[in-house]
Design an enzyme around this catalytic site. Structure first.
Site, PDB file in Angstrom:
ATOM      1  N   GLY A 159       0.827  -1.198   0.000  1.00 33.41           N
ATOM      2  CA  GLY A 159       0.000   0.000   0.000  1.00 33.41           C
ATOM      3  C   GLY A 159       0.858   1.242   0.000  1.00 33.41           C
ATOM      4  N   SER A 160       0.356   2.290   0.616  1.00 28.86           N
ATOM      5  CA  SER A 160       1.025   3.585   0.550  1.00 28.86           C
ATOM      6  C   SER A 160       2.226   3.648   1.493  1.00 28.86           C
ATOM      7  CB  SER A 160       0.044   4.694   0.922  1.00 28.86           C
ATOM      8  OG  SER A 160      -0.250   4.619   2.308  1.00 28.86           O
ATOM      9  N   ARG A 161       3.120   4.596   1.206  1.00 30.08           N
ATOM     10  CA  ARG A 161       4.275   4.835   2.080  1.00 30.08           C
ATOM     11  C   ARG A 161       3.812   5.229   3.475  1.00 30.08           C
ATOM     12  NH1 ARG A 161       9.280   8.298  -0.314  1.00 30.08           N
ATOM     13  NH2 ARG A 161      10.565   8.591   1.542  1.00 30.08           N
ATOM     14  N   GLU A 185       5.411  -3.166   1.190  1.00 28.11           N
ATOM     15  CA  GLU A 185       5.783  -2.781  -0.163  1.00 28.11           C
ATOM     16  C   GLU A 185       5.045  -1.481  -0.409  1.00 28.11           C
ATOM     17  OE1 GLU A 185       4.666  -2.320  -3.818  1.00 28.11           O
ATOM     18  OE2 GLU A 185       4.273  -4.486  -3.959  1.00 28.11           O
ATOM     19  N   CYS A 197       2.186  -0.890  -8.745  1.00 29.87           N
ATOM     20  CA  CYS A 197       3.363  -0.481  -7.975  1.00 29.87           C
ATOM     21  C   CYS A 197       4.553  -0.286  -8.905  1.00 29.87           C
ATOM     22  CB  CYS A 197       3.745  -1.549  -6.969  1.00 29.87           C
ATOM     23  SG  CYS A 197       2.352  -2.211  -6.067  1.00 29.87           S
ATOM     24  N   GLU A 222       6.149   9.361  -5.565  1.00 30.44           N
ATOM     25  CA  GLU A 222       5.251   8.556  -6.388  1.00 30.44           C
ATOM     26  C   GLU A 222       3.884   9.240  -6.516  1.00 30.44           C
ATOM     27  OE1 GLU A 222       4.033   4.815  -4.664  1.00 30.44           O
ATOM     28  OE2 GLU A 222       3.392   4.010  -6.592  1.00 30.44           O
TER      29      GLU A 222
END
Lengths: 528, 528
Positions: free
Chosen positions: A240-242, A264, A301, A392
């Site tokens: 998912g997201s940072r 990830e 991704c 991103e």
């Protein structure tokens, strides 16, 4: 198979007063039925069942677990079109994509069953006793890998099957002998429940303890945080997201017993266009680049978020071809309103940068939650000087970076954060430049491609879907491919244990037929 | 070889105005010469050299790195008696122990050179292209493990050779192709400098970049914290206290790019005395237990800090024999005044517990910094209810736990924190009870022994010197044995790279002769 809107805690269906609905992102309309909001008591119950199941599940034979994974794959296929139909409604993704993703999901489960039967994941090692060694005798020492304990898996929004309830994290954790508690992604709760019921049916048919698998559905952050904080959970898989990955990592690190979070998170997947490749096929590269960028509304991704070339007529041809292709790229519904909002904010932030120019935008959308593709340009000096240009933007947005020369291209490579992938397009004549870039990219990326596009991740022994931070939280691992099992294993050594008390993996007659390292030499084993 | 009191930054000797001295713990007297206190500028310089050396060092061939490790072992042996003499002065440890430890250190370096030549650590995997596969062709995918980057190693106080400048962390990091910056333990700076100069001479003789190895000496906490915080350092190896390991882990987790800290910290190494073993040899077990406990003033990570048995005449015989043995055990100088103080505080804290009784104390010391051995008893209920009774006391102190029955013994096992080791003493007839304990111990310990003592750690393929928290910060790893190399490696995948650009490990003709997993089958390779 009926979707009841329930969480699955072992063999028990759980409903609650508080509910939420799935939303069709392509129409903005809610989809029935309502889903129970799982809470802390549900986390507690699922984690307790998982902890009780663990000692039994981890000592099942590799072939028993292999058969279990195959039973899951069969049960997912047995759901039939209902699964694809529901996933289409909940994600807005097209049928062909979801059918392919289902094949990848079941293929992944079956690949882990071959790994289990192959047995190299056990990493069995035997150093026999040397009673006459001087100055001290050596004991008999035997090592195997065992599961780390119950694993929490967070379903991803963008792969409702392959990175979700029975996706790669779940498949590799179950293969390792670890019970799994899934927090389903709230954007596709019906898809999750269908797959969850398939997994449960395989648990039952395989005669395994019910706690081997639970599925909790819910929209609250506290559901996920209380799952990671639960002392019985020993590892976490997340895609998912940072921000999300870092939040879970912080919770895991602050526990009385810290645990690993395999998150990830964030990657812009740089594509380096070398001069020979541009000279040979700039137009074709421009078109193919946009094809990779806009695939699935760019919700991968590994989608190529930055393309780097050396200024000149060939690079101009690439840029022109990309602009044309992108200008004709249709807007597409994104997975959720939240993702569409974040895309819009990301594109606006890029457009607002002084050193960034808009090159092209795709078709104006006429439905809700749409991703209107976007292509920007900047130069290498600005890219290296402005960290925001490396953020991103999840969706079909990319930034083309013009370098003055090869040295600037190398500087861009060095300025990159950690990535899932890095790509070189090259022809004969580009090798010298490639040789200066490769050592830098080795340190930056989990996978390095030549003359391809990073979208599309093969599930195999050699795959690495991982990479240095912030691509993931742990560059020593991958979340796709057979090496993913290693995230959920730890070694245990047995010294001078009587043979009858040794685990079968380490018994003298090798009853499991495992490959083993004996006295420093590999013995291949072979099925018993 | 002269001890100059300098830090070694690559090929440069560095001295400073601020200095510190080593102290002979057995006499309390300082030892010449004064040592330079390394500071932040030295960290900066060493880390920069390491980062510059990394791309070159990590691509040296496995056989070149094997020869380098052998050259280090040779150079350490070439120091001769001077090394042992200096280490005796700085640690108070006896000559035989240090001579043995030197052999272990050089043997460890040579074992990693055999691992490098064996090549399984590369984990080379090849999934060849399947251009005709339906529905999609497969690309050519190849994977190898490469070093993670420069590694910081913290020397331990209790093994001035085997867990220090050229100890297991350094050997495994160098084997992985990672440059090493050592923070030498300030209790044995002369020993550290001698070994450091030996490593440097091997770097030079092997024609490697100077940044492959640096040694920083100093007493300040900021030296260690600035090393862990340096952005060029990519992993940390540490052996020491729980507090120290957790502090470094926090710093590493809070970096902009978090990195792993492999901290080996705290373990009480439970010993379970099963009824059959006690019936057969309670007296002998009591004496041997005290032998393991008091070895080297109890200054081992694996020393047996708790012994568990079921109340009865046989266990009473064990306790009586242990009390007699411990009562005659001499006090011995500990490694540092700080360690001696901490031992005294730990023993006092145990003695102050209401549920704990003092069983015996060793001889009253007549020198400074002494460890007076101590043995306490308690019962299982108190042990399970009082977490303080599980705290490690570093030194020759242990707690005997009386259980009312087998169920209480199982409850003690379940109440344990993570351990480096767990030991069973058993005879035929004890198997049933052992089978109830082993699944619990599998989840608690990195190594499980039968009919032995946990002190003494073999350096081999099957060794695990690791275990669940708080024994270590990462139960998936070991700090002793060949598996330790895996801590400093990460996988990189190459997709469709032209053969000429592939690293040798993955080239079609296998020029390094590595074992490789090709199409899911192991090919053994063989030296070229």
């Amino acid at each position: 198979m009926a979707i009841k809107g329930e969480s699955l805690i072992g063999s028990r269906d759980v409903s609650t007063v508080q509910t939420f609905h799935a939303v069709n992102p392509a129409t903005g309309l809610t989809i029935e039925p309502p889903f129970a909001e799982a809470g802390e008591a549900d986390v507690e119950a699922a984690a307790q069942l998982a902890a009780e199941a663990f000692p039994i599940f981890r000592e099942t034979t590799p072939s028993a677990r292999a058969a279990f994974l195959e039973a899951i794959a069969d049960a997912i296929e047995a759901i039939g079109d209902e699964l694809i139909d529901r996933a289409m409604q909940e994600t807005g993704l097209p049928k062909a994509r979801l059918t392919g993703e289902r094949g990848r999901t079941t293929g992944q489960l079956r690949l882990f069953s071959t790994v289990l039967r192959r047995g190299d994941w056990v990493d069995a090692r035997i150093d026999p006793a040397l009673p006459k060694r001087e100055p001290l005798p050596r004991s008999d020492l035997r090592m195997r890998q065992i599961g780390v304990g119950p694993v929490a898996v967070f379903g991803a929004s963008n792969f409702p099957l392959a990175f979700s309830v029975a996706g790669g994290d779940t498949a590799s954790a179950l293969a390792a002998g670890c019970p799994v508690v899934v927090k389903g992604h709230p954007a596709h709760p019906g898809t999750s429940e269908l797959v969850g019921r398939a997994v449960r049916s395989a648990v039952e048919a395989s005669g395994l303890p019910e706690g081997v698998f639970s599925l909790l559905s819910g929209t609250s952050h506290t559901l996920g945080t209380s799952l990671v904080a639960d002392p019985r959970i020993m590892a976490v898989g997340f895609t998912g997201s940072r921000g999300g990955g870092l939040a879970l990592s912080r919770i895991a690190a602050q526990r009385p017993v810290p645990i690993p979070v395999y998150a990830e998170m964030s990657s812009i997947n740089p594509v380096f266009l070398l001069p020979g490749a541009l000279a040979a096929r700039a137009d074709q590269l421009g078109t193919a680049f946009v094809g990779s960028l806009t695939l699935g509304a760019g919700q991968f991704c590994t989608n190529p978020g930055v393309a780097i070339g050396i200024a000149g007529v060939d690079f101009d041809r690439f840029i022109a071809a990309a602009a044309v292709a992108l200008g004709g790229a249709p807007a597409a519904a994104m997975l959720t309103p939240g993702i569409a909002d974040a895309y819009q904010r990301g594109v606006d932030a890029l457009a607002a940068q002084a050193a960034v120019e808009e090159l092209a935008r795709g078709t104006v959308p006429n439905g809700p939650n749409a991703c209107r593709p976007a292509l920007f340009t900047t130069d290498a000096k600005a890219f290296c000087a402005t960290s925001e240009l490396s953020h991103e933007v999840f969706g079909a947005s990319s930034l083309i970076v013009r370098c003055a020369d090869k040295e600037e291209m190398q500087a861009v490579a060095r300025a990159l954060e950690g990535q899932l992938t890095a790509t070189l397009h090259l022809e004969s004549g580009d090798e010298t430049l490639a040789r200066t870039l490769l050592p830098v990219l080795d340190e930056k990326a989990g996978r390095i491609l030549a003359n391809g596009w990073p979208t599309g991740v093969e599930v195999c022994d050699a795959m690495v879907h991982g990479g240095p931070f912030p691509a993931t939280s742990d560059p020593r691992t991958t979340s796709v491919g057979t090496l993913a099992i290693r995230r959920f294993l730890r070694p245990v050594c047995y010294q001078d244990l009587p043979p009858a008390l040794l685990p079968p993996a380490l018994q003298p007659d090798n009853p499991l037929g495992l490959p083993r390292l004996v006295n420093g030499k590999t013995e291949l084993g072979g099925a018993p």
